[in-house]
Design an enzyme around this catalytic site. Structure first.
Site, PDB file in Angstrom:
ATOM      1  CE  LYS A 105      10.462 -51.030  -8.831  1.00 26.25           C
ATOM      2  NZ  LYS A 105      11.133 -49.935  -9.555  1.00 26.25           N
TER       3      LYS A 105
ATOM      4  CD  GLU B 299       7.964 -48.011 -15.991  1.00 29.43           C
ATOM      5  OE1 GLU B 299       8.554 -48.127 -14.892  1.00 29.43           O
ATOM      6  OE2 GLU B 299       7.078 -47.165 -16.175  1.00 29.43           O
TER       7      GLU B 299
ATOM      8  CB  SER C  20      14.943 -53.396  -3.088  1.00 36.41           C
ATOM      9  OG  SER C  20      15.554 -54.381  -3.905  1.00 36.41           O
TER      10      SER C  20
END
Length: 397
Positions: A90, A112, A379
């Protein structure tokens, strides 16, 4: 390179912009900034600086030798996005977007988050650049991901629990978009996945595709060829599109996206949008959506807070329709087993999201020869999920 959307943000029939008139202005502003700066030498230089010295890129491509031996088939490599600063992919996107926000003169950032990894990455970028940070998070997800809530608050963010609907990711997006409508003149919305109205899917893909470009270079160095399969989990789909997009034109590379089958596709307790959804509009863009007969988004479920979303990125919808990628699903049970297996076998605790991709790769490896190569996008790391998994395993004793 990779596939680009058309001038209106469409990948085939998917994408575009379906928003109230007052959001058109702010989206036009963001798109103009993105188009202006994405290839600007000063912007690229600053982005590369933070990616290298702050995020810690390039992330390694690791040969999971023990897991490979245990499965008894294809070689399994892990793209180690879990080793990035903040513990997931991210941060690639939030650093890129915060540099855009800075150039737009916006000092208030909203976002969000589902599993909290995007929230933590956003709070981190805002701390680094002295920006106000508001994170909307479903109340159910704040319970499942209490550690990440504390991390966000520690970094200076205000976390607002969303109590409407299913109190998960979809509802957090709903409220964040409403905030943007009300405060667009002073606010930048840092969308965390490859979803949303144009230009967000293309923008997030741009910042996440560093995963795939690095992977391609690394596997050529290690194996002297491209992989046979690349595998990633898919919720909204940013980690997956980051890996997949740079391989789009490499037709001999099979692309596999892994969705959450939850308690089983037949139970209705899942979030397998590309497996069981149909084309529709959600959150300002057209993609596959899990909808009821009234074409309203259905409640979805996954053990993983980062995957329980009733839509999916428009580029993934295009990949499915065009046949460029295959989308499969993995149950909670299979993901939990992979979570434990990778932890014990390689000493790597994966995020529950990533464990879905690992689970499918473990099954796939057994069907392939030892000469073949699978790359899994790991991830994120699983620190955030350990207490949740412990609770589940203790209940099942």
């Amino acid at each position: 390179m990779y596939k680009l959307p058309d001038e209106n943000g469409y990948f085939g029939e998917f994408g575009g912009r379906f928003v109230p008139k007052n959001l058109e202005t702010v989206l036009d502003e963001v798109k103009a900034a993105f188009e202006k700066y994405k290839d600007d030498p000063d912007f690229i230089r600053e982005l590369e600086y933070y990616n290298k010295y702050y995020v810690g890129r390039p992330s390694p491509l690791y040969f999971a030798e023990k897991l490979t031996q245990k499965m008894g088939g294809a070689k399994i490599y892990l793209k180690r996005e879990d080793l990035n600063h903040t513990g997931s992919h991210k941060i690639n996107n939030t650093i890129g977007q915060v540099l855009l926000a800075k150039r737009l003169g916006k000092k208030r950032i909203i976002a969000e988050t589902g599993a909290g990894q995007h929230g933590v990455a956003t709070a981190t970028a805002c701390a680094l650049f002295d920006m106000e940070c508001i994170i909307y998070m479903g109340e159910e997800d704040t319970r499942r991901q209490a550690l990440n809530v504390f991390r966000m608050e520690l970094l200076g963010a205000k976390v607002i629990p969303v109590t409407s609907g299913t109190r998960t990711l979809k509802d957090a997006v709903d409220v964040a978009l409403q905030d943007l409508i009300e405060n667009y003149e002073t606010t930048y919305y840092m969308l965390g996945s490859a979803v949303g109205p144009d230009p967000y899917p293309a923008m997030v893909k741009k910042f996440q595709s560093i995963i795939g470009f690095e992977t391609k270079q690394q596997v050529l160095e290690l194996e002297d060829r491209l992989p046979d399969y690349i595998v990633a989990c898919v919720g909204g789909g940013s980690n997956a599109i980051g890996l997949f997009a740079p391989f789009y034109d490499d037709k001999d590379v099979n692309i596999i996206g892994v969705e959450p089958a939850g308690k089983g596709l037949e139970t209705g307790m899942h979030a397998a949008t590309l497996s069981l959804g149909k084309p529709g509009v959600l959150h300002g863009f057209r993609s596959y959506v899990l909808m009821d007969e009234q074409e309203e988004p259905m409640p979805v479920y996954s053990i993983s807070a980062g995957l329980d979303y009733p839509g999916v990125g428009p580029e993934h919808s295009f990949y499915k329709e065009s046949g460029r990628a295959e989308y499969v699903s993995v149950t909670d049970r299979e993901a939990l087993d992979a979570f434990s297996e990778l932890s014990r076998t390689e000493g790597i605790i994966p995020a529950l999201e990533s464990a879905h991709a690992v689970a499918y790769a473990m099954k796939l490896a057994k069907e392939l020869s030892s000469e073949q190569v699978i790359i899994v996008n790991l991830s994120g790391r699983g620190d955030k999920d350990v207490s949740q998994v412990a609770e589940i395993l203790n209940k099942n004793k």
